[in-house]
Design a protein around this motif. Sequence first.
Motif, PDB file in Angstrom:
ATOM      1  N   LEU A  45     -10.022  -5.466  -2.078  1.00 37.15           N
ATOM      2  CA  LEU A  45     -10.350  -5.143  -3.462  1.00 37.15           C
ATOM      3  C   LEU A  45     -11.653  -6.247  -4.557  1.00 37.15           C
ATOM      4  O   LEU A  45     -10.968  -7.449  -4.513  1.00 37.15           O
ATOM      5  CB  LEU A  45      -8.897  -4.523  -4.482  1.00 37.15           C
ATOM      6  N   ALA A  47      -5.568 -10.744 -11.369  1.00 41.61           N
ATOM      7  CA  ALA A  47      -6.005  -9.374 -10.508  1.00 41.61           C
ATOM      8  C   ALA A  47      -6.407  -9.937  -9.385  1.00 41.61           C
ATOM      9  O   ALA A  47      -6.184  -9.379  -8.251  1.00 41.61           O
ATOM     10  CB  ALA A  47      -6.335  -8.356 -11.517  1.00 41.61           C
ATOM     11  N   LEU A  79      -1.681  -4.092  -6.926  1.00 39.45           N
ATOM     12  CA  LEU A  79      -1.789  -4.583  -8.203  1.00 39.45           C
ATOM     13  C   LEU A  79      -0.692  -3.658  -8.892  1.00 39.45           C
ATOM     14  O   LEU A  79      -0.459  -4.949  -9.967  1.00 39.45           O
ATOM     15  CB  LEU A  79      -3.349  -5.105  -8.147  1.00 39.45           C
ATOM     16  N   ASN A 127      -4.005  -1.184  -3.608  1.00 36.24           N
ATOM     17  CA  ASN A 127      -4.194  -2.917  -2.535  1.00 36.24           C
ATOM     18  C   ASN A 127      -2.322  -2.999  -3.446  1.00 36.24           C
ATOM     19  O   ASN A 127      -2.362  -4.300  -3.326  1.00 36.24           O
ATOM     20  CB  ASN A 127      -5.057  -3.565  -2.657  1.00 36.24           C
ATOM     21  N   MET A 138     -11.351 -11.412   4.521  1.00 40.44           N
ATOM     22  CA  MET A 138      -9.343 -10.809   5.260  1.00 40.44           C
ATOM     23  C   MET A 138     -10.107 -10.331   6.029  1.00 40.44           C
ATOM     24  O   MET A 138      -9.353  -9.785   6.887  1.00 40.44           O
ATOM     25  CB  MET A 138      -9.461 -11.197   4.019  1.00 40.44           C
ATOM     26  N   LYS A 161      -5.510 -12.738  -7.089  1.00 46.77           N
ATOM     27  CA  LYS A 161      -4.132 -12.083  -6.388  1.00 46.77           C
ATOM     28  C   LYS A 161      -4.555 -10.945  -5.735  1.00 46.77           C
ATOM     29  O   LYS A 161      -4.264 -11.107  -4.218  1.00 46.77           O
ATOM     30  CB  LYS A 161      -2.961 -11.071  -7.077  1.00 46.77           C
ATOM     31  N   ALA A 162      -5.581 -10.511  -5.664  1.00 50.41           N
ATOM     32  CA  ALA A 162      -6.035  -9.418  -4.718  1.00 50.41           C
ATOM     33  C   ALA A 162      -6.737 -10.093  -2.904  1.00 50.41           C
ATOM     34  O   ALA A 162      -6.967  -9.442  -2.165  1.00 50.41           O
ATOM     35  CB  ALA A 162      -7.383  -8.535  -4.977  1.00 50.41           C
ATOM     36  N   ARG A 163      -7.135 -11.555  -3.259  1.00 48.87           N
ATOM     37  CA  ARG A 163      -7.933 -12.111  -2.618  1.00 48.87           C
ATOM     38  C   ARG A 163      -6.369 -13.067  -1.959  1.00 48.87           C
ATOM     39  O   ARG A 163      -6.380 -13.976  -1.470  1.00 48.87           O
ATOM     40  CB  ARG A 163      -8.735 -13.460  -3.230  1.00 48.87           C
ATOM     41  N   GLY A 164      -4.773 -12.545  -2.027  1.00 46.04           N
ATOM     42  CA  GLY A 164      -3.716 -13.130  -1.614  1.00 46.04           C
ATOM     43  C   GLY A 164      -3.319 -14.505  -2.594  1.00 46.04           C
ATOM     44  O   GLY A 164      -2.208 -14.827  -1.806  1.00 46.04           O
ATOM     45  N   ARG A 183      -2.108  -6.695   0.207  1.00 48.72           N
ATOM     46  CA  ARG A 183      -3.835  -6.762  -0.113  1.00 48.72           C
ATOM     47  C   ARG A 183      -4.336  -7.309   0.786  1.00 48.72           C
ATOM     48  O   ARG A 183      -6.055  -7.527   0.652  1.00 48.72           O
ATOM     49  CB  ARG A 183      -3.305  -7.849  -1.662  1.00 48.72           C
ATOM     50  N   PHE A 184      -3.955  -8.104   2.319  1.00 50.99           N
ATOM     51  CA  PHE A 184      -4.964  -8.447   3.593  1.00 50.99           C
ATOM     52  C   PHE A 184      -5.598  -7.521   3.723  1.00 50.99           C
ATOM     53  O   PHE A 184      -6.925  -7.452   4.612  1.00 50.99           O
ATOM     54  CB  PHE A 184      -4.260  -9.523   3.921  1.00 50.99           C
ATOM     55  N   ARG A 220       1.228  -8.863  -0.030  1.00 49.09           N
ATOM     56  CA  ARG A 220       0.639 -10.112  -0.125  1.00 49.09           C
ATOM     57  C   ARG A 220      -0.139  -9.231   1.187  1.00 49.09           C
ATOM     58  O   ARG A 220      -1.607  -9.290   0.824  1.00 49.09           O
ATOM     59  CB  ARG A 220       1.430 -11.460   0.052  1.00 49.09           C
TER      60      ARG A 220
END
Lengths: 288, 268
Positions: free
Chosen positions: A88, B180, A57, A55, A161, B183-186, A83-84, A80
């Motif tokens: 993760l 981290a 990171l 994703n 999400m 960030k994974a949740r935006g 990631r949506f 970003r």
Amino acid sequence: MPILEAKNLTYTYSIGSPFEKTAVDHIDLSIAEGEFVGVIGHTGSGKSTLMQMMNGLLQPTSGQILLDGCDIWDKKTDRRNIRFQVGLVFQYPEYQLFEETVYQDIAFGPKNMKLSEAEIDRRVRETAEAVGLTEEQLKKAPYALSGGQKRRAAIAGVMAMEPRVLILDEPTAGLDPKGRTKILTQLQAFHKRTGCTILLVSHSMEDVARYASKLLVLSQAKVVCYDTPTGVFAQSQSLESMGLALPQITRIFKQLAEKGISFEDEVYTVKYGAELLKTRLEGRNPEC
Amino acid sequence: MLKDITLGQYFPMNSVVHRMDARYKIVITLIYLVMLFWGQQIWSLAAGLIFTATAVFCSKIPPKMIIKSIKPIVPILIFTGLINLLMLDGGDVYWKWWVIRITEEGVQTSVFMIVRICLLIAGTSLLTYTTSPIVLTDAIESLLSPMKKLKMPVHELAMMMTIALRFIPTLIEETSKIMAAQKARGADLESGSIVQRAQALVPILIPLFVSAFRRAEELALAMECRCYHGGEGRTRLRKLQSGLRDYIALAITLLMFAGVIVLNAVLH
């Protein structure tokens, strides 16, 4: 077309220092849409690193990650947004809860997506229901929940999400058997309902064998095999040499076979094993 | 990014200086600091320079590391040098322009100050380079133990230092994990105005504080389970032990300090 692909993917930690370590070593992989993949491997086999690259990171040292055929590290891609689409859930995700209420915490991801109020509300309520959190609990502070509830609230935060790919890094670690089954069955229901792709990292062969449609076995930074559970468990010897044990029920049936009671199919769930045994016993003459 | 933080920078090596008793090292460093500021002659500075160079050589610490420790204070050095150069008046005038006068005394003092500060930093960083933080706190506790008679909680202070130092890497690791996860949740940490960036820290700081408190509670409980009840009657696994090399080092330092005092008295 596969939804997620890895091409010649490599990740090396602390390049140039004495602690240099390659965690993911030239991996090629292609995951089809809607698959439920169980990811197994020994500690330090590169599971978590691989998942964090999926994703965006972590940026790969070399190689590519493709989402719908597009490189996620392409200059034009908005990370970003990736990631949506690829959600993760980290290990022990309950430690990232921070909002005043559970409701607000689950809404954090959707809010970052800049969705409308009504849409956020729908998603929060839907995912809360999916993980079995009541209306009451949504109004509580996250710290007032029990361990298992906190864990499910944190997972809901990523589920809300509505990612197309949901990655969970050992979501059942440290929970009691009841809590584990609860999370995994809820996950299975979510998978069936939304049709999303799931990657479930786990140490438990029993868990992955029961829920996954495909298994990804990692060992020493490389992919050993990516196959259906039957295909993977057929190579029991190479699994054992990697320090991974077969599910208990499979081992029992292997021993039964050695004693002359063999079945045609490989057994890797207790339920299926019980059924087989039952039909075999019923078919026998009671007087024997 | 966060992994680059090093505090107390211990540089593990196998050398005479590393093996020295930490208590002696602290005492010697203190005498050395006083000596640097006591001496007014070029000879005393030269003695300090030779002393530091010898210590660095014996410690097997690469001189590059010592220079690295001086780097951050270069602005302070320049500032001190300039102030002394311009403000002090006395002796021959070397250069004159408008109100600025560069005099003999000004040059002398500014050079002295710069060399002194460099030696001060080099000496103290040699102490932290060659002594692990845990041993250092042990030594401080041991040196301060006479203060116990004055009801000063010496052991508790040392224990607090030890625990704080122990948990720095843990908390750094925890922070990068939480970052981290958010960030994974935006969570957006890299863009926006100052206010937005400050707000973006909330999802990181709250879980970090909560986990720090949780850890503190768990640690307290674990210590209690092992019957920790403060410093009274506590013995150590690794005892600080002084030996011949410590006595010799202290003797050399004291002799040098005495020399500097005598020189000061004779020449003034």
